[in-house]
Enzyme design. Structure first.
Site, mmCIF file in Angstrom:
data_model
loop_
_atom_site.group_PDB
_atom_site.id
_atom_site.type_symbol
_atom_site.label_atom_id
_atom_site.label_comp_id
_atom_site.label_asym_id
_atom_site.label_seq_id
_atom_site.Cartn_x
_atom_site.Cartn_y
_atom_site.Cartn_z
ATOM 1 N N GLN A 197 65.964 15.766 94.744
ATOM 2 C CA GLN A 197 65.886 16.589 93.531
ATOM 3 C C GLN A 197 65.453 15.706 92.365
ATOM 4 O O GLN A 197 66.100 14.698 92.059
ATOM 5 C CB GLN A 197 67.237 17.225 93.225
ATOM 6 C CG GLN A 197 67.391 17.735 91.799
ATOM 7 C CD GLN A 197 66.442 18.875 91.460
ATOM 8 O OE1 GLN A 197 66.016 19.627 92.332
ATOM 9 N NE2 GLN A 197 66.097 18.993 90.182
ATOM 10 N N HIS A 200 63.808 17.928 85.296
ATOM 11 C CA HIS A 200 62.744 18.081 84.310
ATOM 12 C C HIS A 200 62.627 16.844 83.421
ATOM 13 O O HIS A 200 63.586 16.141 83.166
ATOM 14 C CB HIS A 200 62.952 19.341 83.469
ATOM 15 C CG HIS A 200 64.284 19.431 82.788
ATOM 16 N ND1 HIS A 200 64.731 20.547 82.146
ATOM 17 C CD2 HIS A 200 65.281 18.537 82.636
ATOM 18 C CE1 HIS A 200 65.917 20.350 81.635
ATOM 19 N NE2 HIS A 200 66.276 19.122 81.917
ATOM 20 N N SER A 219 65.122 13.917 82.224
ATOM 21 C CA SER A 219 64.709 12.984 81.170
ATOM 22 C C SER A 219 64.959 11.524 81.528
ATOM 23 O O SER A 219 65.181 10.690 80.637
ATOM 24 C CB SER A 219 65.398 13.332 79.842
ATOM 25 O OG SER A 219 65.118 14.668 79.475
ATOM 26 N N HIS A 237 68.852 10.996 81.048
ATOM 27 C CA HIS A 237 68.449 10.156 79.921
ATOM 28 C C HIS A 237 68.686 8.662 80.155
ATOM 29 O O HIS A 237 68.863 7.896 79.202
ATOM 30 C CB HIS A 237 69.152 10.599 78.628
ATOM 31 C CG HIS A 237 68.771 11.971 78.180
ATOM 32 N ND1 HIS A 237 69.427 13.108 78.626
ATOM 33 C CD2 HIS A 237 67.796 12.394 77.342
ATOM 34 C CE1 HIS A 237 68.876 14.174 78.066
ATOM 35 N NE2 HIS A 237 67.878 13.776 77.288
#
Length: 289
Positions: A197, A200, A219, A237
């Site tokens: 997986q 985005h 991210s 992130h």
């Protein structure tokens, strides 16, 4: 009392245009007077293609699949029986689309790229000489929500694309989400195993290797030549520099700024992780004694 029976083929109606019993919605109404009526509605329940739109899909001579007349397809490309290429998509020379695969609108597929069975591609561009195995999903919405002032979960817009480089291999049933604030990017020569997986806005460098069941949250920035062992995870992130290897079942929770090997949860340099494991084992043995 009227009884309504519906029979819908799971395959698009324009694939079986010459066989009227497929791809058509039949409504049989049986009343107490044993009179019956027959009606048809040429709507595909899966793709939502109306009858008028279906007329714009043509039979591809090389493989027997269907393509929209606005698509740009090289004559050497193969679209296998049961595959569908939607409007304004582009297929390069010697590209191959397997049976059951859907190439969505405005998708670009490079030359010599092979796509297996039952894949779904949308909102993406795929480079040259890639291999996309069975069941891969590319370009679907990412998992992005926020809680509004009323306490309800609201979906964040997912409007951007996926860009896949050249010579990329993507394993079966892997999912790669489209971007929300920047495109999701997979670098050249990267190899992705089954059941991975990729969230985005993820940007992955060249020549990376991700083993089975890796999960990368949204991210994330990953450099070149990065290897993630099986079931490794990367939180959202986080940035990982080039030439990093992460051991299986590890979780990267903070930025990795130096090349090397890492492991554990949370991931630390591999020698630190091994020392932690050794200390835990010794303490466990002392407790048992």
């Amino acid at each position: 009392m009227a009884v309504t029976l519906k029979r819908v083929s799971p395959i698009a109606p324009f694939v079986f245009r010459s066989f009227p019993r497929f791809g058509t919605l039949y409504n049989f109404s049986e009343s107490s007077t044993t009179q019956s009526t027959f009606s048809t509605s040429h709507v595909n329940s899966e793709t939502g293609v109306e009858a008028d739109d279906a007329q714009d899909f043509l039979l591809w001579q090389n493989g027997g699949g269907r393509f929209h007349k606005s698509a740009s397809i090289d004559p050497t490309a193969v679209i296998e029986f049961g595959a569908i290429v939607h409007p304004k998509s582009v297929l390069g020379s010697n590209a191959r689309v397997g049976s059951g695969t859907v190439v969505g609108p405005c998708v670009t597929i490079g030359q010599f790229t092979k796509i297996g069975y039952n894949a779904a591609l949308s909102n993406c561009a795929v480079g040259d000489s890639c291999v996309i195995h069975n069941g891969v999903c590319i370009g679907q919405d990412g998992f992005g929500f926020f809680v509004n002032e009323d306490g309800n979960m609201v979906k964040k817009p997912q409007m951007l694309n996926v860009r896949i480089g050249n010579h990329v291999d993507i394993g079966a049933n892997t999912c790669i989400d489209r971007g929300s604030w920047r495109d999701t990017v997979i670098g050249d020569h990267s190899k992705i195993d089954n059941l991975v997986q990729i969230g985005h806005n993820v940007v992955i460098g060249k020549s990376c290797m991700f083993c089975g069941q890796v999960g990368i949250a949204g991210s994330v920035m990953i450099g070149d030549y990065v290897v993630l062992g099986g079931r490794a995870a990367v939180r959202d992130h986080v940035s990982i520099v080039s030439k990093v290897r992460v051991a299986a079942n590890s979780c990267v929770t903070k930025d990795i700024r130096e090349a090397g090997d890492y492991g554990g949860f949370p991931s630390v340099p591999i020698h630190v992780w091994r020392r932690q494991i050794a200390i835990q084992r010794r303490n466990s043995e002392k407790g048992e004694s």
